[in-house]
Design a protein around this motif. Sequence first.
Motif, PDB file in Angstrom:
ATOM      1  N   LYS A  41     -20.515  25.910  36.733  1.00 24.15           N
ATOM      2  CA  LYS A  41     -21.387  26.114  35.645  1.00 24.15           C
ATOM      3  C   LYS A  41     -22.294  24.794  35.751  1.00 24.15           C
ATOM      4  O   LYS A  41     -21.884  23.780  36.057  1.00 24.15           O
ATOM      5  CB  LYS A  41     -20.551  26.050  34.423  1.00 24.15           C
ATOM      6  CG  LYS A  41     -19.603  27.297  34.431  1.00 24.15           C
ATOM      7  CD  LYS A  41     -18.865  27.533  32.814  1.00 24.15           C
ATOM      8  CE  LYS A  41     -17.880  26.263  32.728  1.00 24.15           C
ATOM      9  NZ  LYS A  41     -17.255  26.397  31.571  1.00 24.15           N
ATOM     10  N   VAL A  93     -24.378  22.755  32.968  1.00 24.65           N
ATOM     11  CA  VAL A  93     -24.468  22.217  31.543  1.00 24.65           C
ATOM     12  C   VAL A  93     -25.529  21.353  31.668  1.00 24.65           C
ATOM     13  O   VAL A  93     -25.741  20.495  32.264  1.00 24.65           O
ATOM     14  CB  VAL A  93     -23.057  22.145  31.036  1.00 24.65           C
ATOM     15  CG1 VAL A  93     -22.168  23.458  31.331  1.00 24.65           C
ATOM     16  CG2 VAL A  93     -22.476  21.058  31.897  1.00 24.65           C
ATOM     17  N   SER A 132     -27.344  23.000  25.859  1.00 18.16           N
ATOM     18  CA  SER A 132     -27.197  23.854  27.079  1.00 18.16           C
ATOM     19  C   SER A 132     -27.587  25.346  26.722  1.00 18.16           C
ATOM     20  O   SER A 132     -27.172  25.825  25.746  1.00 18.16           O
ATOM     21  CB  SER A 132     -25.772  23.807  27.675  1.00 18.16           C
ATOM     22  OG  SER A 132     -24.924  24.224  26.628  1.00 18.16           O
TER      23      SER A 132
END
Length: 1186
Positions: A943, A945, A1153
């Motif tokens: 991910k 962020v 984010s």
Amino acid sequence: MQLKIMPKKKRLSAGRVPLILFLCQMISALEVPLDLVQPPTITQQSPKDYIIDPRENIVIQCEAKGKPPPSFSWTRNGTHFDIDKDPLVTMKPGSGTLIINIMSEGKAETYEGVYQCTARNERGAAISNNIVIRPSRSPLWTKEKLEPIILRSGQSLVLPCRPPVGLPPPIIFWMDNSFQRLPQSERVSQGLNGDLYFSNVLPEDTREDYICYARFNHTQTIQQKQPISVKVISVDELNDTIAANLSDTEFYSAKSSRERPPTFLTPEGNASNKEELRGNVLSLECIAEGLPTPVIYWIKEDGILPINRTFYKNFKKTLQIIHVSEADSGNYQCIAKNALGAIHHTISVTVKAAPYWIMAPQNLVLSPGEDGTLICRANGKPKPRISWLTNGVPVEIAPDDPSRKIDGDTIIFSNVQERSSAVYQCNASNEYGYLLANAFVNVLAEPPRILTTANTLYQVIANRPALLDCAFFGSPLPTIEWFKGAKGSALHEDIYVLHENGTLEIPVAQKDSTGTYTCVARNKLGMAKNEVHLEIKDPTRIIKQPEYAVVQRGSTVSFECKVKHDHTLIPTVIWLKDNSELPSDERLTIDKDQLVIADVSDDDSGTYTCVANTTLDNVSASAVLSVVDVPNPPFDLELTNPLDKSVQLSWTPGDDNNSPITKFIIEYEDTMHEAGLWHHHTEVSGTQTTAQLKLSPYVNYSFRVMAENSIGRSSPSEASEQYLTKAAEPDKNPTAVEGLGSEPDNLVITWKPLNGFESNGPGLQYKVSWRQKDGDDEWTSVVVANVSKYIVSGTPTFVPYLIKVQALNDVGFAPEPAVVMGHSGEDLPMVAPGNVRVTVVNSTLAEVHWDPVPLKSIRGHLQGYRIYYWKAQNSSKRKRRHIEKKILTFQGSKTHGMLPGLEPFSHYTLNVRVVNGKGEGPASSDQVFNTPEGVPSAPSSLKIVNPTLDSLTLEWDPPSHPNGILTEYTLKYQPINSTHELGPLVDLKIPANKTRWTLKNLNFSTRYKFYFYAQTSAGSGSQITEEAVTTVDEGKMAMASRQVDIATQGWFIGLMCAVALLILILLIVCFIRRNKGGKYPVKEKEDARADPEIQPMKEDDGTFGEYSDAEDHKPLKKGSRTPSDRTVKKEDSDDSLVDYGEGVNGQFNEDGSFIGQYSGKKEKEPAEGNESSEAPSPVNAMNSFV
């Protein structure tokens, strides 16, 4: 006489002589108009042999024409018949027809005789034939006593009819008391004389009502003979007592009923004679007796029978030749033949002939002073005698005429005058009859006249003959000419034919034959002409014909018929079926050019014809409709020749429904063992109607038959009668015999039992026998009922046995059965495999070896070896779940195997066991082995962020299967520009204990692509990819998302520059204009005319007509201009941050984010948008300027 000149050219030749018809003096087709003086002509008369019905008035016809109208007189039997003296006789007014009224009183017999009519006027007298009047007669049979006829089977018999003599002769036929015609055949038939002939009699000929009937058609009456009784008895029925009591008259014949060669019943002897008159039907008859029944053949000696005129009647016992002529005279031979011999009879045929015309005399019209002839020629056998009469009087005693000279069959006339007019009669006679013809000589002087109606219109179809009539009369005989058109020349012989009656024939009429034609008749007394008109029409044609059709019953079929015709003609189209009108049925519909038949049935089969009619022609086209269907079921099933194991089945086929039967399927039902269940027995060809069927014992059979054709299979026939076959010993033994133990100490013997059909008799049982294969024991046997299993107890474990099972029933045993081998029950193996060895091939594959166990320790059928293996788990996992063991089985006697699918960097344990039919043996000792490290799987997640202007933070989870000890992570990333081109790749190593990493000093508003994977000592694992974009200030995000779409486009920058330049020019022009202030209107107009740039300005307020401040802030439409770099962008791929979740529709977490757009894009998906790291577009500056 007809003058016909065949065409040579298709054009008229002006230099040729016109086609003029010069007729001879004999004008057979020339009719004298009734308004001119002429002698009488007989137009109608009764037949020479006139048989009358005595119950009705007698009408003797005599009609004639002439000018002046003729008077009539009659003779009877050669003397004058004075009708005024007989009140029953009258003559029709204006006619010579006699009516004799015998219905009120009088008898027909009174007026029998020979009558002749004479029609007379001032120009001559015509006479009729001699008319012989005879009343019809239908007398009764004379009374007679008919004794019963008794005869033996096989003898011949003739039943006489002998009908009474009637006028005309009656028609004979035989019937019984119920008025049913008696059946006739080669054996029994009626002769030409009416007698009934039996070539040989059978007991079935016995009856008491053989009746001969005579039908007299003229009076519509039927007379009946007394019935004749016939009794036929076989020789076995006769005994000496009965035979002694029979008199000679009672016993018809003493001939033996044994087989015998033929003899003729009629005609008698070896030869006979037959006379027949020319033109009649020659009938020759031969009827023979014999046993077996003789067959008749016909031949003509020294010749062949005429093909088209020869017919056979009465089962070839009668030979008929129609329209017989002298050439048919000769010897005819009939041959009677059976298995014991042949005889023949010769009939000598002589054909005689009553007189018949070769040239009958024709009416003769002459002008005064002309010459002519009358010719009378006839033939016959014998040759007829020719005699002449004038006005009904023999010419020898008639008044003399100097213009007349008689030369046998010809009368020659020369220099005739009006007094030469008369009626001449020619009589040709021999012993078989006579001919009488009237022909007048009429002396007239008449100018031409044309009898055809003027201006007649003839319409003819192209390419067909055209016949234009020009009926004419004149004396002397006129000449005829034809002309075409008003000023046309006479028609010539090249393409025309002129007939002697004046008709003009155009053999092949063409379109250019259309026009007006003129017929001109001339003689020395004058001229006459007449015009007719000819039109040529196009032929009627069928351009789409109906086509042959084969359809199944119940379906729909259509026939098409399209007609093309001359536009001036109106056609009518009708449909016929088998040359008759269509049946009245609502299923048949005619729609324009189609005939449609719905729900087709068998009756619809036939030939359908489309007929197109106009007033001038008609054409037709036909097509055949065949209605097909599955066959009708067979019927009349019969069983014959029954034997113990076979029977013959015969049947009668049903209608094949126009599709030939290809085969018959025979099925049977066993009503004793399986009632209601039909089985296939056999199939035979579609041409057979019998089949020899093989049968099994002790079955109660019923049979049925189905027929099959190309359409399908018929319904089954009715079942035949039942046929029970005798019981017999079984002819086969049970199949699928096996011997297997269910326990260590037993032997289970099983088999597939016979069904009831195979039992062959009652009391089906089985004899089960067994013994050890390797021992010396005798067979042990037991008889069991109709079951399928027997268990032998107390056997040693897994010992081979020999087994046999034999069928038997109440009749006896089946043949000796085959011996099969089985084994007693198995037990678990006793020994584990030894010397188990494991070799690790790689991180996921290992090979295992072991030593086989001794065969005796297996105690059963060796099925193979089974490996149990499992992976060791740490103490925490072991507590949560049971250890999962995996099993691999290797068939047969293999001693090694591969273990695939192992996990790398793992600790495994395994053991090996032997397997038989009972189960597994003990396990070997456990063997432990380890698999080496492997490459890891991809990280579980990745991910991005906390995106900022120049940094991105990555978070991930370690691989779910590290397959070893992780040494580090590798991160690679590169930017993606607005054209989806990848920038330089950056490679970064990250320690294995990290799960988060922040990248700094990145370009703002730039998309990056990341590649991330883990590593062990074995190598790099699979990578996971992701993309992300650095962000900008949150306050400007909405504006950027709107501007980035166009601000970075070259075409937009160029457009804005052009707009700015245009504004600058307009401001300068406006400034100049305001300084002038309108002092020089003429100059102002000139300036306006010279400078078109001022046209968009509005003079009233000084603003520009095409420009507005409001337009400056509106975004340009996507795709409205081609970019300056000539690259065409997709409309949905403009550089909008909204596509990456950074526009007004984007959503962010509290830490800034982005939610939803970075959930893990797959590497193969194309990056959306054209984000660029270039400086901001000049659009902002332009907005500020405005």
